[in-house]
Design a protein around this motif. Structure first.
Motif, PDB file in Angstrom:
ATOM      1  N   ASN A 116      44.320 -16.235-101.913  1.00  0.00           N
ATOM      2  CA  ASN A 116      44.776 -17.614-101.920  1.00  0.00           C
ATOM      3  C   ASN A 116      46.238 -17.599-101.498  1.00  0.00           C
ATOM      4  OD1 ASN A 116      44.665 -20.347-102.216  1.00  0.00           O
ATOM      5  ND2 ASN A 116      44.824 -20.324-104.439  1.00  0.00           N
ATOM      6  N   ILE A 117      46.531 -18.104-100.313  1.00  0.00           N
ATOM      7  CA  ILE A 117      47.873 -18.007 -99.760  1.00  0.00           C
ATOM      8  C   ILE A 117      48.803 -19.053-100.386  1.00  0.00           C
ATOM      9  CG2 ILE A 117      49.227 -18.170 -97.629  1.00  0.00           C
ATOM     10  CD1 ILE A 117      46.616 -16.971 -96.278  1.00  0.00           C
ATOM     11  N   LYS A 118      48.398 -20.286-100.391  1.00  0.00           N
ATOM     12  CA  LYS A 118      49.157 -21.339-101.083  1.00  0.00           C
ATOM     13  C   LYS A 118      48.157 -22.282-101.702  1.00  0.00           C
ATOM     14  CE  LYS A 118      53.658 -21.007 -99.274  1.00  0.00           C
ATOM     15  NZ  LYS A 118      54.891 -21.617 -99.015  1.00  0.00           N
ATOM     16  N   ALA A 119      47.734 -23.301-100.927  1.00  0.00           N
ATOM     17  CA  ALA A 119      46.791 -24.297-101.450  1.00  0.00           C
ATOM     18  C   ALA A 119      45.523 -24.301-100.599  1.00  0.00           C
ATOM     19  CB  ALA A 119      47.445 -25.674-101.466  1.00  0.00           C
TER      20      ALA A 119
ATOM     21  N   ALA B 105      36.696 -21.456-100.393  1.00  0.00           N
ATOM     22  CA  ALA B 105      35.370 -21.696-100.978  1.00  0.00           C
ATOM     23  C   ALA B 105      34.344 -21.960 -99.887  1.00  0.00           C
ATOM     24  CB  ALA B 105      35.431 -22.872-101.950  1.00  0.00           C
ATOM     25  N   VAL B 106      34.715 -22.755 -98.893  1.00  0.00           N
ATOM     26  CA  VAL B 106      33.800 -23.064 -97.792  1.00  0.00           C
ATOM     27  C   VAL B 106      33.525 -21.813 -96.956  1.00  0.00           C
ATOM     28  CG1 VAL B 106      33.579 -24.360 -95.616  1.00  0.00           C
ATOM     29  CG2 VAL B 106      34.395 -25.516 -97.684  1.00  0.00           C
ATOM     30  N   LEU B 107      34.564 -21.069 -96.611  1.00  0.00           N
ATOM     31  CA  LEU B 107      34.395 -19.864 -95.790  1.00  0.00           C
ATOM     32  C   LEU B 107      33.551 -18.818 -96.518  1.00  0.00           C
ATOM     33  CD1 LEU B 107      38.028 -19.638 -94.403  1.00  0.00           C
ATOM     34  CD2 LEU B 107      35.978 -20.353 -93.141  1.00  0.00           C
ATOM     35  N   GLN B 108      33.772 -18.666 -97.812  1.00  0.00           N
ATOM     36  CA  GLN B 108      32.995 -17.719 -98.611  1.00  0.00           C
ATOM     37  C   GLN B 108      31.521 -18.131 -98.646  1.00  0.00           C
ATOM     38  OE1 GLN B 108      32.702 -14.555 -99.723  1.00  0.00           O
ATOM     39  NE2 GLN B 108      34.489 -14.693-101.037  1.00  0.00           N
TER      40      GLN B 108
ATOM     41  N   HIS C  49      39.291  -7.377-101.738  1.00  0.00           N
ATOM     42  CA  HIS C  49      39.594  -8.741-101.312  1.00  0.00           C
ATOM     43  C   HIS C  49      40.158  -8.687 -99.901  1.00  0.00           C
ATOM     44  CE1 HIS C  49      43.913  -8.090-102.259  1.00  0.00           C
ATOM     45  NE2 HIS C  49      43.426  -7.403-103.281  1.00  0.00           N
ATOM     46  N   VAL C  50      40.084  -9.830 -99.217  1.00  0.00           N
ATOM     47  CA  VAL C  50      40.425  -9.908 -97.801  1.00  0.00           C
ATOM     48  C   VAL C  50      41.387 -11.072 -97.596  1.00  0.00           C
ATOM     49  CG1 VAL C  50      39.419 -10.429 -95.527  1.00  0.00           C
ATOM     50  CG2 VAL C  50      38.202  -8.942 -97.096  1.00  0.00           C
ATOM     51  N   SER C  51      42.279 -10.941 -96.640  1.00  0.00           N
ATOM     52  CA  SER C  51      43.193 -12.033 -96.322  1.00  0.00           C
ATOM     53  C   SER C  51      42.589 -12.920 -95.235  1.00  0.00           C
ATOM     54  CB  SER C  51      44.539 -11.499 -95.834  1.00  0.00           C
ATOM     55  OG  SER C  51      45.339 -12.585 -95.402  1.00  0.00           O
ATOM     56  N   PRO C  52      42.507 -14.228 -95.497  1.00  0.00           N
ATOM     57  CA  PRO C  52      42.001 -15.153 -94.474  1.00  0.00           C
ATOM     58  C   PRO C  52      43.129 -15.728 -93.618  1.00  0.00           C
ATOM     59  CG  PRO C  52      42.240 -16.322 -96.525  1.00  0.00           C
ATOM     60  CD  PRO C  52      42.676 -14.885 -96.785  1.00  0.00           C
ATOM     61  N   HIS C  53      44.316 -15.115 -93.626  1.00  0.00           N
ATOM     62  CA  HIS C  53      45.499 -15.685 -93.006  1.00  0.00           C
ATOM     63  C   HIS C  53      45.298 -16.051 -91.532  1.00  0.00           C
ATOM     64  CE1 HIS C  53      49.711 -15.791 -91.501  1.00  0.00           C
ATOM     65  NE2 HIS C  53      49.837 -16.514 -92.593  1.00  0.00           N
ATOM     66  N   GLU C  54      44.772 -15.124 -90.726  1.00  0.00           N
ATOM     67  CA  GLU C  54      44.581 -15.407 -89.295  1.00  0.00           C
ATOM     68  C   GLU C  54      43.583 -16.542 -89.094  1.00  0.00           C
ATOM     69  OE1 GLU C  54      44.240 -12.299 -90.557  1.00  0.00           O
ATOM     70  OE2 GLU C  54      45.934 -11.198 -89.712  1.00  0.00           O
ATOM     71  N   MET C  55      42.520 -16.546 -89.918  1.00  0.00           N
ATOM     72  CA  MET C  55      41.519 -17.612 -89.837  1.00  0.00           C
ATOM     73  C   MET C  55      42.156 -18.959 -90.159  1.00  0.00           C
ATOM     74  SD  MET C  55      38.281 -18.416 -89.503  1.00  0.00           S
ATOM     75  CE  MET C  55      38.223 -20.164 -89.244  1.00  0.00           C
TER      76      MET C  55
ATOM     77  N   PHE D 151      44.116 -29.830 -91.499  1.00  0.00           N
ATOM     78  CA  PHE D 151      43.861 -28.918 -92.620  1.00  0.00           C
ATOM     79  C   PHE D 151      44.972 -27.880 -92.594  1.00  0.00           C
ATOM     80  CE2 PHE D 151      39.768 -30.598 -91.301  1.00  0.00           C
ATOM     81  CZ  PHE D 151      39.344 -31.161 -92.493  1.00  0.00           C
ATOM     82  N   GLN D 152      45.652 -27.724 -93.717  1.00  0.00           N
ATOM     83  CA  GLN D 152      46.803 -26.839 -93.764  1.00  0.00           C
ATOM     84  C   GLN D 152      46.698 -25.849 -94.919  1.00  0.00           C
ATOM     85  OE1 GLN D 152      50.638 -28.444 -93.135  1.00  0.00           O
ATOM     86  NE2 GLN D 152      49.887 -30.234 -92.040  1.00  0.00           N
ATOM     87  N   ILE D 153      47.492 -24.800 -94.800  1.00  0.00           N
ATOM     88  CA  ILE D 153      47.532 -23.771 -95.835  1.00  0.00           C
ATOM     89  C   ILE D 153      48.338 -24.264 -97.037  1.00  0.00           C
ATOM     90  CG2 ILE D 153      48.312 -21.421 -96.350  1.00  0.00           C
ATOM     91  CD1 ILE D 153      47.965 -20.793 -93.365  1.00  0.00           C
TER      92      ILE D 153
END
Length: 172
Positions: free
Chosen positions: A39-42, A48-51, A103-109, A121-123
């Motif tokens: 979870n990067i920020k918000a 949840a959707v990507l998972q 766990h994995v970072s979704p940052h690039e996505m 849609f923002q981080i």
């Protein structure tokens, strides 16, 4: 393999047949596909959707094999295909049996989402999961060459998901 995992057709076929625990390099155990997203920020609504989407077998299987979408041609300057590429990368990381951590970072996505959604849609801001799901699936559909014409999109989806000739996977 750890940074850019690849999957054979046989490995993809076996994903649902054998649930095998993997051990990350940090010593923790995890089930591939059942790993956390940072979870990067918000961005928990998007996570949840990507998972959830990563555990829809036809969608997962399509994106695990980069060859399925690698050669799709897009008009010059069209950035929407970035969403397809990043979702495929995230999917392969989530299902990687040799992750560094559980766990994995979704940052690039998420960066691709911010860019392709024109910052709808923002981080850094909480968003609505249902709105995100709707936008994301429509954006993927369009970026993969889908049309607003129901018949053509059904035929392409049926072919991409590997249905036998004469069988339509999309219901009216």
């Amino acid at each position: 393999y750890v940074l850019k995992p690849t999957f054979t057709a046989q490995q993809i076929t076996n994903l649902d047949k054998q649930a095998k625990l993997s051990r990350a390099y940090d010593g923790t155990t995890y089930l591939p596909g059942i790993v956390g997203l940072n979870n990067i920020k918000a961005n928990d609504y998007a996570n949840a959707v990507l998972q959830a989407l990563s555990n829809v077998p036809p969608l997962r299987n399509y994106f695990l094999e980069e060859e399925n979408y690698k050669s799709i041609q897009r008009p010059p300057g069209d950035i929407m295909f970035l969403l397809v590429q990043r979702f495929g990368e995230l999917m392969r990381k989530l299902w990687n049996p040799r992750n560094f951590k559980a766990h994995v970072s979704p940052h690039e996505m998420l960066q691709a989402v911010v860019l392709c959604s024109k910052k709808n849609f923002q981080i850094t801001k909480q968003g609505d999961g249902v709105d995100f799901l709707s936008w994301f699936l429509n954006a993927l559909h369009s970026a993969l060459g889908g049309t607003k014409k129901k018949k053509k999109s059904e035929q392409r989806a049926t072919k991409a998901l590997g249905a036998p000739p004469g069988v339509t996977l999309v219901t009216p």
